[in-house]
Design a protein around this motif. Structure first.
Motif, PDB file in Angstrom:
ATOM      1  N   LEU A   1      17.190  -8.436  -4.798  1.00  0.00           N
ATOM      2  CA  LEU A   1      16.075  -8.023  -5.656  1.00  0.00           C
ATOM      3  C   LEU A   1      16.150  -8.698  -7.023  1.00  0.00           C
ATOM      4  O   LEU A   1      17.224  -8.828  -7.607  1.00  0.00           O
ATOM      5  CB  LEU A   1      16.088  -6.509  -5.856  1.00  0.00           C
ATOM      6  N   TYR A   2      14.991  -9.126  -7.513  1.00  0.00           N
ATOM      7  CA  TYR A   2      14.764  -9.512  -8.898  1.00  0.00           C
ATOM      8  C   TYR A   2      15.478 -10.791  -9.334  1.00  0.00           C
ATOM      9  O   TYR A   2      15.651 -11.023 -10.535  1.00  0.00           O
ATOM     10  CB  TYR A   2      15.120  -8.347  -9.842  1.00  0.00           C
ATOM     11  N   TYR A   3      15.883 -11.632  -8.389  1.00  0.00           N
ATOM     12  CA  TYR A   3      16.402 -12.947  -8.751  1.00  0.00           C
ATOM     13  C   TYR A   3      15.314 -13.746  -9.454  1.00  0.00           C
ATOM     14  O   TYR A   3      14.155 -13.719  -9.055  1.00  0.00           O
ATOM     15  CB  TYR A   3      16.865 -13.688  -7.498  1.00  0.00           C
ATOM     16  N   LYS A   4      15.693 -14.478 -10.504  1.00  0.00           N
ATOM     17  CA  LYS A   4      14.732 -15.287 -11.259  1.00  0.00           C
ATOM     18  C   LYS A   4      15.050 -16.773 -11.174  1.00  0.00           C
ATOM     19  O   LYS A   4      14.242 -17.577 -10.735  1.00  0.00           O
ATOM     20  CB  LYS A   4      14.695 -14.844 -12.718  1.00  0.00           C
ATOM     21  N   ASP A   5      16.242 -17.178 -11.596  1.00  0.00           N
ATOM     22  CA  ASP A   5      16.632 -18.577 -11.497  1.00  0.00           C
ATOM     23  C   ASP A   5      18.144 -18.705 -11.633  1.00  0.00           C
ATOM     24  O   ASP A   5      18.849 -17.704 -11.749  1.00  0.00           O
ATOM     25  CB  ASP A   5      15.899 -19.466 -12.503  1.00  0.00           C
ATOM     26  N   ALA A   6      18.636 -19.951 -11.599  1.00  0.00           N
ATOM     27  CA  ALA A   6      20.084 -20.172 -11.649  1.00  0.00           C
ATOM     28  C   ALA A   6      20.411 -21.519 -12.262  1.00  0.00           C
ATOM     29  O   ALA A   6      19.684 -22.491 -12.065  1.00  0.00           O
ATOM     30  CB  ALA A   6      20.681 -20.091 -10.242  1.00  0.00           C
TER      31      ALA A   6
ATOM     32  N   SER B   1      15.061 -10.892 -13.292  1.00  0.00           N
ATOM     33  CA  SER B   1      13.895 -10.423 -14.048  1.00  0.00           C
ATOM     34  C   SER B   1      14.029  -8.970 -14.483  1.00  0.00           C
ATOM     35  O   SER B   1      13.296  -8.511 -15.361  1.00  0.00           O
ATOM     36  CB  SER B   1      12.624 -10.595 -13.213  1.00  0.00           C
ATOM     37  N   LEU B   2      14.957  -8.234 -13.886  1.00  0.00           N
ATOM     38  CA  LEU B   2      15.259  -6.863 -14.285  1.00  0.00           C
ATOM     39  C   LEU B   2      16.776  -6.702 -14.380  1.00  0.00           C
ATOM     40  O   LEU B   2      17.523  -7.475 -13.762  1.00  0.00           O
ATOM     41  CB  LEU B   2      14.681  -5.857 -13.291  1.00  0.00           C
TER      42      LEU B   2
ATOM     43  N   ALA C   1      18.525  -3.302 -10.217  1.00  0.00           N
ATOM     44  CA  ALA C   1      18.535  -3.893  -8.876  1.00  0.00           C
ATOM     45  C   ALA C   1      19.427  -3.105  -7.934  1.00  0.00           C
ATOM     46  O   ALA C   1      19.042  -2.816  -6.791  1.00  0.00           O
ATOM     47  CB  ALA C   1      18.993  -5.345  -8.953  1.00  0.00           C
ATOM     48  N   ILE C   2      20.617  -2.730  -8.384  1.00  0.00           N
ATOM     49  CA  ILE C   2      21.551  -1.981  -7.538  1.00  0.00           C
ATOM     50  C   ILE C   2      20.987  -0.602  -7.205  1.00  0.00           C
ATOM     51  O   ILE C   2      21.065  -0.141  -6.052  1.00  0.00           O
ATOM     52  CB  ILE C   2      22.918  -1.850  -8.237  1.00  0.00           C
TER      53      ILE C   2
ATOM     54  N   PRO D   1       4.197  -7.271 -11.531  1.00  0.00           N
ATOM     55  CA  PRO D   1       5.571  -6.901 -11.870  1.00  0.00           C
ATOM     56  C   PRO D   1       6.555  -7.436 -10.842  1.00  0.00           C
ATOM     57  O   PRO D   1       6.191  -7.719  -9.690  1.00  0.00           O
ATOM     58  CB  PRO D   1       5.538  -5.374 -11.862  1.00  0.00           C
ATOM     59  N   ALA D   2       7.797  -7.558 -11.246  1.00  0.00           N
ATOM     60  CA  ALA D   2       8.826  -8.129 -10.372  1.00  0.00           C
ATOM     61  C   ALA D   2       8.932  -7.382  -9.051  1.00  0.00           C
ATOM     62  O   ALA D   2       9.128  -7.985  -7.989  1.00  0.00           O
ATOM     63  CB  ALA D   2      10.175  -8.124 -11.090  1.00  0.00           C
TER      64      ALA D   2
END
Length: 367
Positions: A74-79, A92-93, A98-99, A151-152
């Protein structure tokens, strides 16, 4: 609508993830895949890849594969991927959110599977039940999409299954998550639909592959009780009419076994049959056996909205100004019930629910 992945370029020292395909030419790296997967599943800010397996330029496809094969993330944005094997993840959160949301999601999935995974159900029955559950319980996040404020959560299975609101990624990942839990082979597919980025599912049943776009089977605006099957278990040739994807990366879907579903404008399932409004015949009511045989026309009335209780079909009679009627399952004993243009019919217990089209007021009728 498919979520874009963020981009940053750091010359020589770091390589930021770019969007790729799940079958892109990348090494099958079990060690790096596992390390990245574990980090993302736990919403960790940092991770590792094995520098003996690959260079940092090759990591992007593995991260993309992890994301497309693990809808629990959940909520991965970039790396940022560094040449020494380090990875810095951005979300993103907050990770704590997320957990917590993953925990809620696991509980919800268990509850849904109790209704989907019934004794004696075939894999087809389970896939159809997942399709129907999402159509009935998720609304497309159209308002936020139009305002570019999605929203995410709406890009995730959490958005679909907990919030009941999602864009295409949320529908696709929710279906993927549920089918994964049932051991049904399926894949997240991304591409374009009507010129916009989009995602949907590829499913394998009885040795054959089929595409399934649940997002496009969910009426917009959301209509409770209305179930469409235009994009349910379709062939590659059928989907290509308004979708496009990297076809070389995926098996071809060629079986027409379930093509009879595609005439269903709206459908209700009984123990032995599907009753449906026909796309091809101006929403006239039909019945067909669950194996796709014995198709029979019930009535010439145009009935885009209907539901069934016992031996009766309750329907909006569009041959009579959309007024509410009922008739027997064989089309006999037709009776008028009101003088109101009635839409979005659904039955709960002994109560028929519908909407007055003119006033938008929700109505109830004991049956």
């Amino acid at each position: 609508m498919k979520k874009h992945i963020g981009y940053i370029t750091l010359a020589f020292l770091a390589f930021l993830l770019f969007s790729g395909t799940p079958h892109a030419a990348a090494k099958q790296t079990s060690s790096s895949y596992s390390m990245i997967r574990n980090a993302l599943l736990n919403a960790q800010p940092t991770g590792q890849f094995d520098t003996s397996e690959m260079t940092y330029e090759e990591v992007s496809d593995i991260i993309e594969r992890v994301l497309q094969e693990n809808p629990e993330i959940l909520y991965y944005k970039d790396a940022k991927v560094w040449s020494n094997g380090n990875i810095e993840f951005t979300y993103s959160l907050p990770s704590s959110t997320a957990i917590a949301h993953q925990k809620q999601l696991r509980t919800k999935v268990k509850s849904i599977l109790k209704s989907v995974n019934k004794p004696g159900s075939s894999d087809f029955d389970k896939v159809k039940a997942i399709h129907d559950y999402l159509v009935h319980n998720v609304a497309y996040d159209a308002g936020n999409y139009k305002q570019s404020t999605v929203p995410a959560a709406s890009y995730t299975a959490y958005g679909s299954l907990i919030n009941g609101t999602a864009v295409c990624d949320g529908y696709t990942k929710a279906a993927q998550l549920l089918m994964n839990q049932l051991g049904i082979e399926n894949h997240y597919v991304s591409g374009f639909a009507n010129g916009e980025e989009h995602s949907w599912n590829l499913v394998k049943l009885d040795g054959n592959y089929y595409f399934m776009d649940i997002t496009w089977d969910d009426p917009l605006p959301d209509r409770k009780g209305n179930t469409r099957y235009t994009y349910f278990l379709v062939t590659s040739q059928s989907l290509k009419k308004d979708h496009s994807w990297e076809e070389k990366n995926w098996p071809r879907a060629t079986s027409n076994k379930y093509a009879f579903f595609h005439d269903f404008s709206n459908a209700v399932e009984t123990a032995k049959h599907y009753y449906y409004s026909s796309n091809a015949d101006h929403n006239a009511l039909y019945r067909i056996a669950k194996d796709g045989k014995g198709k029979k026309k019930i009535s010439n009335v145009r009935a885009p909205y209907f539901d069934i209780s016992g031996d009766w079909i309750y329907f909006s009679n569009y041959s009579q100004n959309g007024h509410l009627y009922k008739m027997k399952l064989d089309g006999s004993s037709m009776k008028k019930l009101n003088n109101t243009h009635s839409v979005d019919l659904w039955i709960n217990g002994k109560t028929l629910h519908y909407t007055n089209e003119k006033t938008a007021k929700l109505m109830k009728l004991p049956i």
